[in-house]
Design an enzyme around this catalytic site. Sequence first.
Site, PDB file in Angstrom:
ATOM      1  N   ARG A 170       0.796  -1.444   0.071  1.00 27.10           N
ATOM      2  CA  ARG A 170       0.107   0.029   0.012  1.00 27.10           C
ATOM      3  C   ARG A 170       0.783   1.300   0.041  1.00 27.10           C
ATOM      4  O   ARG A 170       0.474   2.174  -0.633  1.00 27.10           O
ATOM      5  CB  ARG A 170      -1.016  -0.051   1.074  1.00 27.10           C
ATOM      6  CG  ARG A 170      -1.962  -0.977   0.996  1.00 27.10           C
ATOM      7  CD  ARG A 170      -3.134  -0.708   2.177  1.00 27.10           C
ATOM      8  NE  ARG A 170      -4.303  -1.449   1.389  1.00 27.10           N
ATOM      9  CZ  ARG A 170      -5.295  -1.733   2.436  1.00 27.10           C
ATOM     10  NH1 ARG A 170      -5.210  -1.700   3.900  1.00 27.10           N
ATOM     11  NH2 ARG A 170      -6.402  -2.351   2.068  1.00 27.10           N
TER      12      ARG A 170
ATOM     13  N   LYS B 162     -20.222 -18.104  -0.160  1.00 29.38           N
ATOM     14  CA  LYS B 162     -21.762 -17.890   0.273  1.00 29.38           C
ATOM     15  C   LYS B 162     -22.366 -17.019  -0.466  1.00 29.38           C
ATOM     16  O   LYS B 162     -21.792 -15.839  -0.938  1.00 29.38           O
ATOM     17  CB  LYS B 162     -21.846 -17.274   1.719  1.00 29.38           C
ATOM     18  CG  LYS B 162     -21.290 -18.259   2.706  1.00 29.38           C
ATOM     19  CD  LYS B 162     -21.644 -18.022   4.120  1.00 29.38           C
ATOM     20  CE  LYS B 162     -21.385 -19.082   5.133  1.00 29.38           C
ATOM     21  NZ  LYS B 162     -21.528 -18.652   6.446  1.00 29.38           N
TER      22      LYS B 162
ATOM     23  N   GLY C 159     -13.343  -3.816   0.511  1.00 31.45           N
ATOM     24  CA  GLY C 159     -14.746  -3.541   0.562  1.00 31.45           C
ATOM     25  C   GLY C 159     -15.175  -2.462  -0.619  1.00 31.45           C
ATOM     26  O   GLY C 159     -16.433  -2.547  -0.990  1.00 31.45           O
TER      27      GLY C 159
ATOM     28  N   GLY D 262     -10.458  -9.884  -1.492  1.00 31.61           N
ATOM     29  CA  GLY D 262      -9.199 -10.604  -0.914  1.00 31.61           C
ATOM     30  C   GLY D 262      -8.878 -11.901  -1.330  1.00 31.61           C
ATOM     31  O   GLY D 262      -7.623 -11.928  -1.754  1.00 31.61           O
TER      32      GLY D 262
HETATM   33  P1  ADP Z   1     -13.307 -12.719  -1.933  1.00 38.19           P
HETATM   34  O1  ADP Z   1     -12.440 -12.553  -0.648  1.00 38.19           O
HETATM   35  O2  ADP Z   1     -12.387 -12.601  -3.191  1.00 38.19           O
HETATM   36  O3  ADP Z   1     -14.348 -11.768  -2.004  1.00 38.19           O
HETATM   37  P2  ADP Z   1     -14.853 -14.804  -0.792  1.00 38.19           P
HETATM   38  O4  ADP Z   1     -14.466 -14.472   0.700  1.00 38.19           O
HETATM   39  O5  ADP Z   1     -16.230 -14.542  -1.099  1.00 38.19           O
HETATM   40  O6  ADP Z   1     -13.990 -14.231  -1.761  1.00 38.19           O
HETATM   41  O7  ADP Z   1     -14.437 -16.490  -1.317  1.00 38.19           O
HETATM   42  C1  ADP Z   1     -13.464 -17.100  -0.882  1.00 38.19           C
HETATM   43  C2  ADP Z   1     -13.662 -18.490  -0.334  1.00 38.19           C
HETATM   44  O8  ADP Z   1     -14.518 -19.347  -0.751  1.00 38.19           O
HETATM   45  C3  ADP Z   1     -12.390 -19.228  -0.111  1.00 38.19           C
HETATM   46  O9  ADP Z   1     -11.992 -19.439   1.445  1.00 38.19           O
HETATM   47  C4  ADP Z   1     -12.694 -20.640  -0.581  1.00 38.19           C
HETATM   48  O10 ADP Z   1     -12.012 -21.680   0.030  1.00 38.19           O
HETATM   49  C5  ADP Z   1     -14.188 -20.538  -0.448  1.00 38.19           C
HETATM   50  N1  ADP Z   1     -14.803 -21.615  -1.487  1.00 38.19           N
HETATM   51  C6  ADP Z   1     -14.863 -21.645  -2.762  1.00 38.19           C
HETATM   52  N2  ADP Z   1     -15.646 -22.577  -3.168  1.00 38.19           N
HETATM   53  C7  ADP Z   1     -15.718 -23.281  -2.149  1.00 38.19           C
HETATM   54  C8  ADP Z   1     -16.693 -24.744  -2.083  1.00 38.19           C
HETATM   55  N3  ADP Z   1     -16.933 -25.498  -2.847  1.00 38.19           N
HETATM   56  N4  ADP Z   1     -16.792 -25.211  -0.889  1.00 38.19           N
HETATM   57  C9  ADP Z   1     -16.340 -24.473   0.204  1.00 38.19           C
HETATM   58  N5  ADP Z   1     -15.530 -23.098   0.251  1.00 38.19           N
HETATM   59  C10 ADP Z   1     -15.432 -22.802  -1.038  1.00 38.19           C
END
Ligand code: ADP
Length: 396
Positions: free
Chosen positions: A36, A197, A377, A354
Amino acid sequence: MAWKTIDDMALANKVVLTRVDINVPMEGGVVTDTTRIDKIRPTVEDIIARGGKVVLLAHFDRPKGKVVPEMSLGHVAPALQASLGRKVVFGSDCVGEPARDAIAAAAQGEVVLLENTRFHPGEEKNDPALAAEMAALGDVFVNDAFSAAHRAHASTEGLAHHLPAAAGRLMEAELRALDAALGTPKRPVVAVVGGAKVSTKLELLGNLVTKVDHLVIGGGMANTFLVAQGVEVGKSLAERDMAETAREILAKAKAAGCAIHLPVDVVVAGEFKAGAASKTVAADLCPADQMILDAGPATVAALTKVFEASHTLIWNGPLGAFEIPPFDAATTAAAKMAAALTKAGKLVSVAGGGDTVSALNHAGAATDFTFISTAGGAFLEWMEGKTLPGVAALGA
Ligand code: ADP
Ligand code: MG
């Protein structure tokens, strides 16, 4: 563009209040990742080259309106000085006498760093009185903290109403990339949304289906969509109570003419563990005692066709549980494909989030993307279609 840049401002002999994000990770008083800090260099150098005096305003950690000595930006000053290769003069408050003294003490070409803005309760409340006190220190406001632009704080939003305001280089790069991806994109546009999710990305999905031509749903959230279509997913992560919401998103997509792409095959295992035995099955054939942890090769092949037919890609969320191989395979393959198409000039690719940034780095694909947002965010709120107060204030 509705906002001004450094190029539009007369900066000679001006004191330039420059909001940056140098909220860096620190362990035992030492900065462990200077990314950063390194990223503000173009803005600092351009202001100095135009004859302005750079006065940095920033927050550090969450002191919640109180002076917390461990959260002093003084701890960051040595790393800042090393990265910029310029003397940094520290002011022990971001307003008043200490700030004025520091600004007066700094010679042209030196950089002033003022104390944590969040030591004042007025910062997060966007108190106009605090913004006015900050404004009294300088002549021009440059906001280079896109990653803090989703918060209307005194130093990110309020200040822009008191002084002539412009976007710094990093802010400018973010805004241009985001506009190229969703504002005025070259179509067709494909969005990839993955991650764990549906519930954390509802607004994002709802906004995207009205804006993009193809929406690829992957990761754990794809399981929820499979459930919504009556498919059994065994022990997979799935939000069964979100099935109705998922069906609503599918209906909204259909009405908007957005094609939805769900996995056609999946990689399943008995548990989420390194070395767990895994196999590829059709998406509707996950055994009851297994869980879906990645998309399969047929899904990646279908995705490749969508990427090849698109001109713009926007990506948030991994396609599988990429932290543990082999469940990184689909994310890595898709990322490499997007990187190659970008390198060949066929695709504008923008990604953020992230875990997404980690996954793209893990795939060795990040450097070939058109733009990788590290804004967290703020990037997500922008993908949700929200107005970012810090950006909106620049256009005022
Ligand atoms: P970002 O931080 O890029 O916004 P998220 O936090 O929404 O992404 O999602 C990342 C997480 O989703 C990772 O920890 C990954 O392990 C999890 N993930 C992806 N596919 C699956 C799956 N099929 N089952 C469980 N967890 C999953
Ligand atoms: Mg995450």
